[in-house]
Design an enzyme around this catalytic site. Structure first.
Site, PDB file in Angstrom:
ATOM      1  N   ASP A  10     -10.533  -3.882  -3.817  1.00 20.98           N
ATOM      2  CA  ASP A  10     -10.503  -2.914  -4.921  1.00 20.98           C
ATOM      3  C   ASP A  10      -9.672  -3.497  -6.077  1.00 20.98           C
ATOM      4  O   ASP A  10      -8.618  -2.957  -6.418  1.00 20.98           O
ATOM      5  CB  ASP A  10      -9.930  -1.566  -4.451  1.00 20.98           C
ATOM      6  CG  ASP A  10      -8.526  -1.662  -3.828  1.00 20.98           C
ATOM      7  OD1 ASP A  10      -8.125  -2.785  -3.428  1.00 20.98           O
ATOM      8  OD2 ASP A  10      -7.832  -0.630  -3.747  1.00 20.98           O
ATOM      9  N   HIS A 240       1.206  -7.778  -1.221  1.00 23.23           N
ATOM     10  CA  HIS A 240       0.455  -7.202  -0.101  1.00 23.23           C
ATOM     11  C   HIS A 240      -0.805  -8.015   0.232  1.00 23.23           C
ATOM     12  O   HIS A 240      -0.938  -8.574   1.316  1.00 23.23           O
ATOM     13  CB  HIS A 240       0.029  -5.767  -0.429  1.00 23.23           C
ATOM     14  CG  HIS A 240       1.156  -4.818  -0.698  1.00 23.23           C
ATOM     15  ND1 HIS A 240       2.043  -4.422   0.272  1.00 23.23           N
ATOM     16  CD2 HIS A 240       1.528  -4.174  -1.828  1.00 23.23           C
ATOM     17  CE1 HIS A 240       2.908  -3.565  -0.245  1.00 23.23           C
ATOM     18  NE2 HIS A 240       2.620  -3.409  -1.513  1.00 23.23           N
TER      19      HIS A 240
HETATM   20  C1  BDR Z   1      -2.384  -1.868  -0.951  1.00 21.63           C
HETATM   21  O1  BDR Z   1      -2.746  -0.820  -1.851  1.00 21.63           O
HETATM   22  C2  BDR Z   1      -3.211  -1.348  -3.073  1.00 21.63           C
HETATM   23  O2  BDR Z   1      -2.541  -0.757  -4.148  1.00 21.63           O
HETATM   24  C3  BDR Z   1      -2.917  -2.825  -3.045  1.00 21.63           C
HETATM   25  O3  BDR Z   1      -3.946  -3.558  -3.706  1.00 21.63           O
HETATM   26  C4  BDR Z   1      -2.869  -3.164  -1.574  1.00 21.63           C
HETATM   27  O4  BDR Z   1      -4.149  -3.474  -1.062  1.00 21.63           O
HETATM   28  C5  BDR Z   1      -0.885  -1.821  -0.694  1.00 21.63           C
HETATM   29  O5  BDR Z   1      -0.538  -0.614  -0.097  1.00 21.63           O
HETATM   30 CA    CA Z   2      -6.034  -3.965  -2.572  1.00 24.80          CA
END
Ligand code: BDR
Ligand code: CA
Length: 323
Positions: A10, A240
């Site tokens: 995403d 992340h």
């Molecule tokens: C996840 O949530 C999204 O905002 C980031 O892209 C990552 O995949 C972290 O909690």
């Molecule tokens: Ca993500």
């Protein structure tokens, strides 16, 4: 031979970091990107995925996926974390190539079957496309090498509520289907991803080493770092999604615990990923999930920065090969 992967994403600032990292790492071949709602609307996610591939001269498929979760009322996109268009303050771009004509779950089924056993699926957004894949083609579990997810948390607190991580919270029913399926799932969740940080200086160095793509990462990271500063009080961002890519190439940087996982799908703990040890839940019929509980954060950060420094060189090499 490079490891084939498909990234379900995403994009999103840290998604862009993960995707460009995968494009730059010669140990990986990115077969495709599939888009999903989450950080942005799915139309933006598909457009951004096409743009990332175009920017890196990377010839991979992009297939559009789910616009909403399976059952719950959709949450709003997290524009306050990733910016209105997904890449911080940067404006929307118009990539030239269209997306694949197939919806993501059908693209995934056909492509994974065509490379049976060879593809690692790496979802770094809500798990809706992956749950739809399992519903559409339940036997696909035998054809996927493994599933390496950025999402959830074994023991650390959540990041959108005290209990839930954003990707799981955005579609808890889908996540529960994915954790219940009979395939190998690795969870690269908040237990480890909150330990891997990069600073504005790191991105400034990246922009020097790779002015085109590193410059884009640096600019989009400014907004993302401002968000983290407002939450954790320091000028850094959490890495992340790139951590999930590094868990594929460098699994030794992580330690794992194997335990079945269920997802809470309603109530105040909605989106919580619950480790369910067989000793406590003998009747629970679901396979172990490999939860990453420990990480050599320094090694992950250094791998991210050193591989990403090659982003422009890798793109130029692809351009001259295509010419
Ligand atoms: C996840 O949530 C999204 O905002 C980031 O892209 C990552 O995949 C972290 O909690
Ligand atoms: Ca993500």
């Amino acid at each position: 031979m490079a490891q084939k992967i498909i990234i379900d994403t995403d994009p999103g600032v840290d998604d862009a970091m993960a995707i460009h990292l995968a494009f730059a790492d010669p140990r990986l071949e990115v077969v495709g990107l599939t888009s999903v709602f989450g950080n942005v609307w799915v139309e933006q996610a598909t457009r951004n995925a096409l743009y990332l591939a175009e920017m890196a001269q990377y010839d991979c498929d992009v297939a559009a996926g789910a616009s909403k979760p399976l059952h719950i009322v959709p949450n709003d996109p997290s524009h306050f974390v990733h910016g209105d268009e997904g890449f911080g303050d940067l404006p929307a771009q118009s990539p030239k190539k269209p997306a694949d004509t197939r919806p993501a779950h059908i693209y995934l089924s056909e492509t994974i079957r065509a490379h049976s056993g060879d593809i690692i699926l790496c979802p770094v957004g809500p798990l809706t496309n992956i749950a739809k894949l399992l519903e559409y083609d339940p036997e696909i579990v035998a054809h996927v090498q493994k599933v390496v997810i950025m999402g959830g948390s074994g023991y650390a607190p959540g990041n959108v509520t005290p209990f839930a991580e954003a990707n799981i919270w955005n579609d808890p029913h889908a996540a529960d289907i994915v954790f219940a399926a009979n395939w190998t799932v690795e969870m690269i969740g908040l237990d480890v991803t909150t330990k891997v940080e990069c600073s504005p200086e790191d991105f400034a160095d990246l922009a020097k080493a790779a002015p085109d793509i590193g410059g884009f990462i640096k600019e989009s990271a400014d907004f993302y770092i401002r968000f983290y500063e407002s939450v954790i009080g320091r000028k850094v961002c959490l890495m992340h999604d790139p951590s999930a890519i590094i868990a594929i190439t460098d699994p030794d940087f992580f330690t794992y615990e194997s335990v079945p996982v269920s997802v809470i799908v309603e109530g105040k703990e909605i989106g919580r990923t619950m480790p369910m040890p067989k000793s406590d839940y003998p009747d629970l019929n679901r396979p172990d999930v490999r939860i990453a509980t420990g990480v050599n954060a320094k090694a992950v950060r250094e791998a991210y920065l050193s591989l990403s420094a090659q982003m422009d060189n890798a793109a130029k090499a692809r351009k001259s090969n295509q010419a």
